[in-house]
Structures are given as C-alpha cells and as structure tokens.
Design a protein around this motif. Structure first.
Motif, PDB file in Angstrom:
ATOM      1  N   GLU A  23       0.970  -1.267  -0.157  1.00  0.00           N
ATOM      2  CA  GLU A  23      -0.038  -0.031  -0.119  1.00  0.00           C
ATOM      3  C   GLU A  23       0.906   1.264  -0.082  1.00  0.00           C
ATOM      4  N   ILE A  24       1.914   1.271   0.776  1.00  0.00           N
ATOM      5  CA  ILE A  24       2.683   2.445   0.652  1.00  0.00           C
ATOM      6  C   ILE A  24       3.590   2.503  -0.479  1.00  0.00           C
ATOM      7  N   ILE A  25       4.146   1.347  -0.871  1.00  0.00           N
ATOM      8  CA  ILE A  25       5.034   1.332  -2.287  1.00  0.00           C
ATOM      9  C   ILE A  25       4.281   2.085  -3.393  1.00  0.00           C
ATOM     10  N   ASN A  26       2.992   1.667  -3.550  1.00  0.00           N
ATOM     11  CA  ASN A  26       1.990   2.060  -4.405  1.00  0.00           C
ATOM     12  C   ASN A  26       1.970   3.535  -4.503  1.00  0.00           C
ATOM     13  N   LYS A  27       2.085   4.159  -3.256  1.00  0.00           N
ATOM     14  CA  LYS A  27       1.901   5.636  -3.445  1.00  0.00           C
ATOM     15  C   LYS A  27       3.222   6.248  -3.734  1.00  0.00           C
ATOM     16  N   LYS A  28       4.347   5.716  -3.731  1.00  0.00           N
ATOM     17  CA  LYS A  28       5.528   6.447  -4.103  1.00  0.00           C
ATOM     18  C   LYS A  28       5.927   6.416  -5.476  1.00  0.00           C
ATOM     19  N   SER A  29       6.986   6.956  -5.709  1.00  0.00           N
ATOM     20  CA  SER A  29       7.427   6.803  -7.272  1.00  0.00           C
ATOM     21  C   SER A  29       7.816   5.459  -7.580  1.00  0.00           C
ATOM     22  N   LEU A  30       7.678   5.223  -8.970  1.00  0.00           N
ATOM     23  CA  LEU A  30       8.282   3.909  -9.401  1.00  0.00           C
ATOM     24  C   LEU A  30       9.542   3.515  -9.028  1.00  0.00           C
ATOM     25  N   ILE A  31      10.488   4.584  -9.050  1.00  0.00           N
ATOM     26  CA  ILE A  31      11.993   3.930  -8.931  1.00  0.00           C
ATOM     27  C   ILE A  31      12.063   3.705  -7.394  1.00  0.00           C
ATOM     28  N   SER A  32      11.325   4.082  -6.633  1.00  0.00           N
ATOM     29  CA  SER A  32      11.473   3.833  -5.144  1.00  0.00           C
ATOM     30  C   SER A  32      11.114   2.297  -4.884  1.00  0.00           C
ATOM     31  N   ALA A  33      10.372   1.715  -5.733  1.00  0.00           N
ATOM     32  CA  ALA A  33       9.948   0.367  -5.418  1.00  0.00           C
ATOM     33  C   ALA A  33      11.040  -0.640  -5.817  1.00  0.00           C
ATOM     34  N   PRO A  34      11.063  -1.768  -5.131  1.00  0.00           N
ATOM     35  CA  PRO A  34      12.327  -2.704  -5.337  1.00  0.00           C
ATOM     36  C   PRO A  34      12.325  -3.277  -6.790  1.00  0.00           C
ATOM     37  N   LYS A  35      13.119  -3.778  -7.403  1.00  0.00           N
ATOM     38  CA  LYS A  35      13.115  -4.514  -8.706  1.00  0.00           C
ATOM     39  C   LYS A  35      12.076  -5.522  -8.979  1.00  0.00           C
ATOM     40  N   ARG A  36      12.018  -6.200  -8.107  1.00  0.00           N
ATOM     41  CA  ARG A  36      11.114  -7.237  -8.013  1.00  0.00           C
ATOM     42  C   ARG A  36       9.306  -6.977  -8.378  1.00  0.00           C
ATOM     43  N   LEU A  37       9.134  -5.479  -7.803  1.00  0.00           N
ATOM     44  CA  LEU A  37       7.906  -5.099  -8.091  1.00  0.00           C
ATOM     45  C   LEU A  37       7.708  -3.955  -8.802  1.00  0.00           C
ATOM     46  N   MET A  40       5.714  -5.256 -11.973  1.00  0.00           N
ATOM     47  CA  MET A  40       4.534  -5.371 -11.820  1.00  0.00           C
ATOM     48  C   MET A  40       3.510  -4.079 -11.786  1.00  0.00           C
ATOM     49  N   LEU A  41       4.401  -3.041 -10.989  1.00  0.00           N
ATOM     50  CA  LEU A  41       3.494  -1.853 -11.122  1.00  0.00           C
ATOM     51  C   LEU A  41       3.615  -1.274 -12.352  1.00  0.00           C
ATOM     52  N   LEU A  42       4.538  -1.572 -13.302  1.00  0.00           N
ATOM     53  CA  LEU A  42       4.388  -1.067 -14.764  1.00  0.00           C
ATOM     54  C   LEU A  42       3.288  -1.677 -15.540  1.00  0.00           C
ATOM     55  N   ARG A  43       3.096  -2.955 -15.203  1.00  0.00           N
ATOM     56  CA  ARG A  43       2.024  -3.671 -15.857  1.00  0.00           C
ATOM     57  C   ARG A  43       0.573  -3.308 -15.437  1.00  0.00           C
ATOM     58  N   LEU A  44       0.624  -2.366 -14.250  1.00  0.00           N
ATOM     59  CA  LEU A  44      -0.752  -2.160 -13.805  1.00  0.00           C
ATOM     60  C   LEU A  44      -1.049  -0.664 -13.808  1.00  0.00           C
ATOM     61  N   GLN A  45      -0.184   0.031 -14.882  1.00  0.00           N
ATOM     62  CA  GLN A  45      -0.298   1.371 -15.328  1.00  0.00           C
ATOM     63  C   GLN A  45      -1.370   1.710 -15.736  1.00  0.00           C
ATOM     64  N   LYS A  46      -1.919   0.723 -16.671  1.00  0.00           N
ATOM     65  CA  LYS A  46      -3.277   0.931 -17.516  1.00  0.00           C
ATOM     66  C   LYS A  46      -4.395   0.954 -16.752  1.00  0.00           C
ATOM     67  N   PHE A  47      -4.272   0.482 -15.508  1.00  0.00           N
ATOM     68  CA  PHE A  47      -5.389   0.346 -14.671  1.00  0.00           C
ATOM     69  C   PHE A  47      -5.710   1.401 -13.562  1.00  0.00           C
ATOM     70  N   ASP A  48      -6.853   1.777 -13.269  1.00  0.00           N
ATOM     71  CA  ASP A  48      -7.245   3.012 -12.277  1.00  0.00           C
ATOM     72  C   ASP A  48      -7.547   1.987 -10.933  1.00  0.00           C
ATOM     73  N   TYR A  49      -6.449   2.095 -10.234  1.00  0.00           N
ATOM     74  CA  TYR A  49      -6.687   1.386  -9.087  1.00  0.00           C
ATOM     75  C   TYR A  49      -6.231   1.864  -7.762  1.00  0.00           C
ATOM     76  N   GLU A  50      -6.991   1.416  -6.557  1.00  0.00           N
ATOM     77  CA  GLU A  50      -6.330   1.854  -5.319  1.00  0.00           C
ATOM     78  C   GLU A  50      -6.282   0.591  -4.196  1.00  0.00           C
ATOM     79  N   ILE A  51      -5.009   0.369  -3.874  1.00  0.00           N
ATOM     80  CA  ILE A  51      -4.677  -0.462  -2.924  1.00  0.00           C
ATOM     81  C   ILE A  51      -4.809  -0.310  -1.465  1.00  0.00           C
ATOM     82  N   VAL A  52      -5.567  -0.944  -0.941  1.00  0.00           N
ATOM     83  CA  VAL A  52      -6.237  -0.637   0.668  1.00  0.00           C
ATOM     84  C   VAL A  52      -5.683  -1.879   1.597  1.00  0.00           C
ATOM     85  N   TYR A  53      -4.972  -1.772   2.459  1.00  0.00           N
ATOM     86  CA  TYR A  53      -4.556  -2.859   3.340  1.00  0.00           C
ATOM     87  C   TYR A  53      -5.779  -3.389   4.323  1.00  0.00           C
TER      88      TYR A  53
END
Length: 460
Positions: A23-37, A40-53
């Motif tokens: 939830e926290i990673i999704n709110k930050k810039s893409l470069i701050s995320a680990p490589k393994r994620l 996955m976040l790039l593939r989700l760019q086309k969707f309008d979504y919100e991650i909730v814990y």
C-alpha cells in the motif's frame, strides 16, 4: 487485474491486500520500489486502482479461493472449439519478475561485489536487518534499537544474494564506509559533488553527514574553491608564448574558436590536485552532477556519463539527454544574480561643479580634491584638481565632499588656433605687414662635400 481485464479496465477498482508495505509502495514513485515489484507496477499502469490494506483474517473470500484452486489442466481440444480451463505455463514477464538479480543492475566488479558481500555477512546490524526483511517488519518499538532507523523506509528494502538494497542502491556496511569515502573523495570534488555521486548507487545511514565530516578534515579541499563545471587541462613544458599558443590551438580545434578568452594573467595552475593523477581527477569532475541542475557537465556535452572508478549502475552509462538544461542553467544564473545583488545598491549621481575626492592609486594614500567638469559616460566623469590637472575617473573612484574648491594655478587648456600649418595663408589670415617682417638669417658655415662623393659630378 489482468485476468479480469474486461471488468477492471476503465473503472475505478479498489484492491484489498494483506501486504501492508504494498500500500505504501504504490503511493511512492516507481523508482523507489524494489526491482521485483517495479515490473508488476508497470503492468498495472493502465488500470485505475487503489490498494487498501486489510488483515488476512478478514479476507474470507480470497482465503477460501486460495484453498480451492482448480487442478492443473492442459489445453483440451474439441471438435467445435478450443477451451482453456487453466494455464500451466507462465508468461515471460511473470518469470522475469520472479527471477530478477538486482546485483546485475549495479555496475560493480566481481571483486568489489565479493568484498561487500563478505562485509555484509560480518556486520551484525545488517544481519539483523536482513533477517527482519525476510521475516517481516513488526512495529518500530519492537525492533532492536540499531535497526529502528530503517523502519521509516522499510518498504524500499530488499535482501538478495547476501546484499541489501534500498530501491536500486546497495546498502554499504559501516566497515567499508571509510574505503568508499576515500575512493569517492580521491579527486577532491567537494561535499556536494561527493554526495551527488555517491547517492546514485550506494547508501548507508547519515551518509551526507559522514561525507561532510570526512571532507572537512581534508587540507586539499580547504584550498580549492570555485565552480564545478567542465574544463580542460594541458601540460605546459615551459611558460613561453609558443607553448601556450600550441596548446590553445589544440583546444580550439576540439571545441571551436571562443568568442571571448578570459585569463588571470598568472602562472600555470600549480595545486596538489593537478599533480596527482590529473586525468583521473578530470574524469571525476566531469561526471559530478552540478548543483541545482541534476546533470553533470559531461552529460550536457556528450549526452551520457563516462565510466569512473566509483561503482556505477549500468543504466546510468547509457545515452540519455538531460532535459530542461537551459531553464535550469538560467534559473541558477538568476539565483546567483539575486544573491549577488541582494546587498548591492546604485551609486548616486554627481552633479557638475560638485567638489569630490579622487581615490588614490599606486603608492599614493591621499584622496585628491577635485571639481567635476562634465559627465563623459554613464559612469565616467571628467574632473579637475586644484593644481589644474584633468582626469577621467569612474564613479566608484569618486567620493563627494562638502569642502570648498580652490582652483589655484589653473592651467588653461591649450589653444591650437595659432599652431603653424603647411596650408598657405588665405584671405581670412592676411600676411603680416612689411615693417613687422623679421629678416631670415642665413648660415655662414662653409659647406664641404663628403669624401664619398668626390668621384661624382654633382649639379646644383
């Protein structure tokens, strides 16, 4: 999201996850995320979504489906149509996302990589940190005091192959900190230069403070001041003009003929930095990002970084043109102009006829009293001293005075009306009368012919 693309694409989707860091990673810039994620976040760019814990105990439907999955079924072919009940082979992107080796993205030699791994395995703090990353992060108060610092950015930390990464930067053990500082500071590029180069690939707690403390102890840096920009160095075997001209010819052939050449009119550059590995120092200086611009001088000139001894990520060596360079340079120039002119003020004008004092030059120590005759230029005035001498001085060399001006022995300006010329007298300038003409006295000295002309017949 991709399996249900017919329902999720183009709609606002709320995703419930029991992985709180996601939830926290999704709110930050893409470069701050680990490589393994990141993929996955790039593939989700086309969707309008919100991650909730949401706690796993409360996710009843997802828990039930995870335990009631379909068995592995291959493609079944029928006469009418082909039906796929399950896909056994994963896509290439899914496999890549699960098999990322982050050390491959860091341009570090194998020897240096082994040294960092060995130091990490012997560092008690990083061992605790690696175990916490793999087991999961508890609350901050439940962590050991020596790794509570990492809790703030815990979602960016990844442990892989004996190394710990913060985003795409390697976390350096404290035992290697001095060696890294010595290596990055070998060219004496200043506090900001060392920090900007180090933070691109490496990380350790309080890195900026450690760099500042290390550099303040350097006696070489205490003597170096100036702008960190691109420049060239040539070796002069002597100080004669011929040698200097030849070096300038080589520079101008490489960079073009300059519109303006500025020199301090002094001896060649003689500093300890120029005596120890000058070309390596040049390489580091050119690759140091300029403050408030974000790109180095060599990036702005060549469109890419060049390889140095400092470990650098391979993607940083690929060609990439910096953007908004002109705007950033203009902004830096205007910012420097603002701070330079913040305490400056216009000098008041001086009126004609006012008494002033002229600033002494050379060995003189007395301000000479003078009177303003006229304003020659925007900042230039013609003044006359009490002894009749006339000078032209800049406004900043003149100081107003309330003293009376006493012009003794004023020398009148020369009169050029009576200067003899080669022009014949005209009607406006009649010849003087005969009684005032002084007869011209002829010389009575005997003229003797030089001996070298005795063999010649000279006609008079």
């Amino acid at each position: 999201m991709e399996r249900s693309e017919h329902y999720t694409l183009g709609r606002k989707v709320k995703v419930e996850s029991d992985h709180k860091p996601l939830e926290i990673i999704n709110k930050k810039s893409l470069i701050s995320a680990p490589k393994r994620l990141q993929r996955m976040l790039l593939r989700l760019q086309k969707f309008d979504y919100e991650i909730v814990y949401k706690r796993g105990l409360e996710m009843y439907l997802a828990d039930t489906l995870s335990r009631a999955y379909l068995p592995t079924v291959q493609l079944q072919k029928h006469d009418s149509e082909d039906r796929v009940l399950a896909i056994t082979d994963r896509s290439k992107s899914e496999k890549d996302a699960e098999s990322i080796t982050m050390s491959e993205y860091a341009n570090i030699s194998s020897d240096t990589l082994k040294k960092i791994k060995l130091a990490t395995s012997q560092d008690e703090i990083l061992l605790k940190l690696s175990k916490t990353i793999k087991d999961g992060w508890p609350e901050r108060d439940e962590l050991p005091p020596d790794i509570q610092f990492y809790h703030t950015f815990r979602d960016e930390l990844v442990s892989q192959d004996g190394l710990i990464f913060k985003g795409d930067r390697i976390v350096i053990p404290l035992t290697l900190k001095d060696e890294i500082l010595q290596r990055v500071h070998s060219s004496h590029i200043g506090i900001q230069g060392c920090y900007l180069r180090t933070k691109e690939s490496l990380y350790w707690p309080n890195m900026m403070k450690a760099i500042e403390t290390y550099i303040k102890k350097c006696h070489v840096c205490a003597t170096i001041q100036g702008e960190q920009d691109f420049f060239e160095i040539d070796r002069l075997h002597d100080r004669k003009s011929k040698e200097v001209i030849n070096k300038f010819k080589a520079q101008m052939a490489r960079h073009g003929i300059p519109g303006m050449l500025i020199s301090d009119n002094g001896p060649p550059f003689e500093m300890p930095v120029g005596q120890q590995r000058p070309f390596l120092a040049l390489l580091d200086w050119r690759n140091t990002p300029s403050e408030n611009i974000g790109s180095s001088a060599v990036q702005r000139l060549m469109g890419r970084r060049t390889r140095t001894l400092l470990p650098t990520k391979s993607k940083l060596l690929k060609p990439s043109l910096p953007t908004n360079v002109k705007e950033q340079l203009a902004k830096r120039k205007s910012l420097s102009e603002f701070y330079y002119n913040r305490t400056a003020k216009n000098i008041p004008k001086i009126n004609i006829g006012e008494t002033v004092r002229i600033r002494p030059f050379g060995k003189e120590k007395t301000w000479t009293k003078a009177k303003v005759d006229e304003k020659v230029n925007i900042r230039s005035y013609q003044v006359t001293t009490e002894d009749g001498r006339t000078y032209r001085r800049n406004r900043k060399h003149l100081r107003r005075s309330n003293e009376p001006f006493i012009g003794n022995n004023v020398v009148d300006p020369p009169n050029f009306d009576n200067v003899m010329t080669d022009k014949p007298p005209s009607a406006e300038n009649p010849k003087p009368s005969a009684d005032k003409i002084t007869p011209i006295r002829r010389s009575t000295r005997q003229i003797k012919m030089p001996k070298r002309f005795e063999d010649f017949n000279i006609y008079k």
